[in-house]
Design an enzyme around this catalytic site. Structure first.
Site, short mmCIF file in Angstrom:
data_model
loop_
_atom_site.label_atom_id
_atom_site.label_comp_id
_atom_site.label_asym_id
_atom_site.label_seq_id
_atom_site.Cartn_x
_atom_site.Cartn_y
_atom_site.Cartn_z
N TYR A 56 -3.23 -47.19 51.35
CA TYR A 56 -3.26 -48.60 51.71
C TYR A 56 -4.63 -48.97 52.32
O TYR A 56 -5.11 -48.29 53.22
CB TYR A 56 -2.13 -48.87 52.70
CG TYR A 56 -2.07 -50.29 53.18
CD1 TYR A 56 -1.72 -51.32 52.30
CD2 TYR A 56 -2.37 -50.63 54.49
CE1 TYR A 56 -1.69 -52.63 52.73
CE2 TYR A 56 -2.33 -51.94 54.93
CZ TYR A 56 -1.99 -52.93 54.04
OH TYR A 56 -1.95 -54.23 54.46
N LYS A 100 7.88 -54.91 54.11
CA LYS A 100 8.10 -54.72 52.68
C LYS A 100 9.58 -54.51 52.39
O LYS A 100 10.37 -55.38 52.67
CB LYS A 100 7.22 -53.57 52.19
CG LYS A 100 5.77 -53.61 52.75
CD LYS A 100 4.96 -54.80 52.26
CE LYS A 100 3.66 -55.00 53.02
NZ LYS A 100 2.78 -53.86 53.14
N ASP A 137 3.33 -42.38 55.48
CA ASP A 137 3.65 -43.80 55.27
C ASP A 137 4.66 -43.86 54.13
O ASP A 137 4.35 -43.54 52.98
CB ASP A 137 2.33 -44.52 54.91
CG ASP A 137 2.51 -46.03 54.73
OD1 ASP A 137 3.64 -46.46 54.46
OD2 ASP A 137 1.50 -46.75 54.84
N ARG A 154 9.11 -55.95 76.78
CA ARG A 154 8.09 -55.04 76.22
C ARG A 154 8.58 -53.60 76.29
O ARG A 154 8.36 -52.80 75.40
CB ARG A 154 6.75 -55.19 76.96
CG ARG A 154 5.75 -54.09 76.59
CD ARG A 154 4.29 -54.43 76.89
NE ARG A 154 4.08 -55.02 78.19
CZ ARG A 154 4.17 -54.35 79.36
NH1 ARG A 154 4.45 -53.06 79.39
NH2 ARG A 154 3.96 -54.98 80.50
C1 LIG Z 1 1.70 -53.46 53.95
C2 LIG Z 1 1.45 -52.03 54.16
C3 LIG Z 1 0.99 -51.54 55.40
C4 LIG Z 1 0.64 -52.46 56.56
O1 LIG Z 1 1.73 -53.12 57.05
P1 LIG Z 1 1.67 -54.61 57.69
O2 LIG Z 1 3.09 -54.90 57.99
O3 LIG Z 1 1.07 -55.52 56.66
O4 LIG Z 1 0.82 -54.53 58.90
C5 LIG Z 1 0.81 -50.17 55.53
N1 LIG Z 1 1.08 -49.33 54.50
C6 LIG Z 1 1.51 -49.76 53.31
C7 LIG Z 1 1.79 -48.78 52.23
C8 LIG Z 1 1.71 -51.12 53.09
O5 LIG Z 1 2.13 -51.55 51.89
#
Ligand SMILES: *Cc1c(COP(=O)(O)O)cnc(C)c1O
Length: 412
Positions: free
Chosen positions: A130, A227, A202, A78
Site C-alpha cells: 500500500y 475497506k 496488513d 480516549r
Molecule cells: C486503505 C489501506 C490502508 C490505509 O487505511 P486508511 O483507512 O485509508 O488509513 C492500509 N493498507 C491497505 C492495504 C489499504 O488498502
C-alpha cells in the site's frame, strides 16, 4: 431466546471493564462458534440499561465516577469506550486474537504500531505494498532513526540476508496492493520467530473471512477497517490484533498515550458492517473471479493479476493460506497509460475512485492515484506500470458489471 442466553453467558464470563483498563479481551466465543455467528455476536450483548440489541453509540467523552476513588468501568473515551470495546472484541475474535484495538484510520493503526520502534531499530518491509504505508515509513518513521529496508519477501533467501542483529520487525502485506502478489505467511513467521523478530501483516484485502495470519504464526494483524470490514464506504478506520500479551499491552498503552483511537459513531458503523462480512465476501469473491476470467479472455487485456486464476504464479500458495480471494484485483490493459486512461474514464458502473471493499464497484489507476506517493523508480521496480488498472468489484449484478466493461473497452 437461545442467542440471548449465549450472550448472557458471555456477559458474566467477561468482566465488563478489564479490556479498557488492562488491554485484555476475553474471547470466550473463539473455538466453539463459527465465523458467521461470531461476526454477528462476538463482543456484543444486549445493552445492560435498556436491553438494546444493537450496541448503542456511547457518544460521550467522559463517564461519571460512582464515588470518590470508585471509577466506572470506562472513565474517559480516549482510554476506553463501550462501543469501541464491542468492535475491538469482535474484530479480535474474528482474527483469532486475544487483543484487538481500533483506530481513527488504517494509517493511525500503522502509526501506533510503528511507534513501538525507535532509533537504532531495523525494520524489514515487503517492497510491494500500500502506497500510504510506504509514505509513512519513508517520510515519517525513518525520521526517528529507524532503519528501514524494502525487500522482496517472496524471496526467502533475500529475507534471511536482510536480517541484522538489530532487526525488530518484519512488515508484510498479502495479497499486495495493487499487484496481487502473495507472501508465504508461515514461511516468514518460521524465519522470524526463532530470532525474536515481530511479524506484522496488513490483512485488509482478504479480511479475516478469507485469511487469518495469526494462525500461520504472524504476531500482529493490521486492518484498514475502511475497506471490507466496514464494507459500505461510509467510514474510515483501522485495527490491530495480536495474541501476544506484551504486544497487546504495548499497543493499548500507545493507543491511549497517542490518542489514535476510533470514535464511537465510526465503531458502531464498522460493527454493523461486520455483521454481513461473510455474505459480502462470498459475493465479492464470486463476482471478482467471474470478471477476472472474462478479462483474461479479452483481446485488449495483457494480463490479469488475480490469485484465484490458475495462471497466477502463486495460485497454489493462495489455496494453501486463503479461503477465498476477495473482490479486489488488477490487470494490465494492452498498450500504455493512454489506453488505461481511456478505459477508466469510460466505465459507468465502476466509479473512478480510490479505496476498495465497498458494496459498489470502483476502478482506479494506481500509477496516478493510490500509488502516486511512491517514487517513480520504486513503482517501476515493483512492477506498477502505467497500463495497470485496479478494480474493487462490488455486489452489483455481475452481468451488469461485465456489460459495463464491454462498452468501456470499445472506447479504448
Ligand atoms: C486503505 C489501506 C490502508 C490505509 O487505511 P486508511 O483507512 O485509508 O488509513 C492500509 N493498507 C491497505 C492495504 C489499504 O488498502
Amino acid at each position: 431466546m437461545r442467542t440471548r442466553n449465549l450472550a448472557f453467558a458471555v456477559c458474566i464470563d467477561r468482566p465488563y471493564n478489564c479490556g479498557a483498563f488492562l488491554g485484555i479481551n476475553f474471547n470466550k466465543w473463539t473455538g466453539y462458534m463459527r465465523f458467521k455467528t461470531l461476526s454477528i455476536h462476538a463482543g456484543q450483548e444486549p445493552d445492560a440499561t435498556y436491553g438494546a440489541v444493537m450496541t448503542p453509540i456511547y457518544q460521550t467523552s467522559t463517564f461519571a465516577f460512582r464515588g470518590a476513588n470508585d471509577p466506572p468501568p470506562f472513565d474517559y473515551s480516549r482510554s476506553g469506550n463501550p462501543t469501541r470495546k464491542a468492535l475491538e472484541d469482535c474484530i479480535a475474535t474474528l482474527e483469532g486474537g486475544k487483543y484487538g484495538y481500533v483506530f481513527g484510520t488504517g494509517m493511525a493503526a500503522e502509526t501506533t504500531f510503528f511507534a513501538i520502534y525507535g532509533a537504532g531499530d531495523h525494520i524489514i518491509v515487503h517492497d510491494d505494498l500500500y502506497g500510504g504505508t510506504y509514505r509513512l515509513l519513508t517520510k515519517v518513521i525513518a525520521n526517528k532513526g529507524v532503519a528501514i529496508d524494502f525487500v522482496n519477501l517472496r524471496d526467502l533467501d533475500a529475507l534471511q540476508r536482510a536480517i541484522r542483529p538489530e532487526t525488530k520487525c518484519i512488515w508484510l502485506e498479502t495479497p499486495t496492493n495493487p499487484l496481487m502478489n502473495l507472501l508465504d505467511l508461515k514461511a516468514i513467521a518460521d524465519i522470524a520467530k526463532p530470532r525474536g523478530i515481530v511479524t506484522a501483516c496488513d490483512n485488509t484485502f482478504c479480511s479475516p473471512y478469507f485469511q487469518r495470519p495469526l494462525e500461520f504464526g504472524i504476531d500482529v494483524v493490521m486492518h484498514s477497517t475502511t475497506k471490507y470490514l466496514n464494507g459500505h464506504s461510509d467510514v474510515v478506520g483501522g485495527a490491530l490484533i495480536t495474541n501476544d500479551d506484551a504486544l497487546g499491552k504495548q499497543i493499548y498503552f500507545l493507543q491511549n498515550a497517542m490518542g489514535t483511537c476510533a470514535g464511537p459513531m465510526d465503531c458502531f458503523l464498522v460493527l454493523r458492517g461486520i455483521k454481513t462480512l461473510a455474505l459480502r465476501m462470498e459475493e465479492h469473491n464470486k463476482n471478482a473471479l467471474e470478471i477476472a476470467r472474462w478479462l483474461a479472455a479479452h483481446p485488449k487485456v495483457e494480463v490479469v493479476l488475480h490469485p484465484g486464476l490458475e495462471s497466477h504464479p502463486q495460485h497454489a500458495l493462495a489455496k494453501k493460506q486463503m479461503k477465498g480471494y476477495g473482490g479486489t484485483f488488477s490487470f494490465k490493459v494492452k498498450g500504455d497509460r493512454d489506453e488505461a486512461f481511456r478505459l477508466v474514464s469510460n466505465t459507468k458502473l465502476f466509479t473512478l475512485a480510490i479505496s476498495l471493499g465497498g458494496v459498489e464497484s470502483l476502478i482506479e489507476h494506481p500509477w496516478t492515484m493510490t500509488h502516486s506517493s511512491m517514487p517513480e523508480d520504486a513503482r517501476a521496480s515493483a512492477g506498477i506500470t502505467q497500463n495497470l488498472v485496479r478494480v474493487s468489484v462490488g455486489l452489483e449484478d455481475v452481468q451488469d458489471l461485465i456489460a459495463d466493461f464491454e462498452q468501456a473497452f470499445k472506447q479504448v
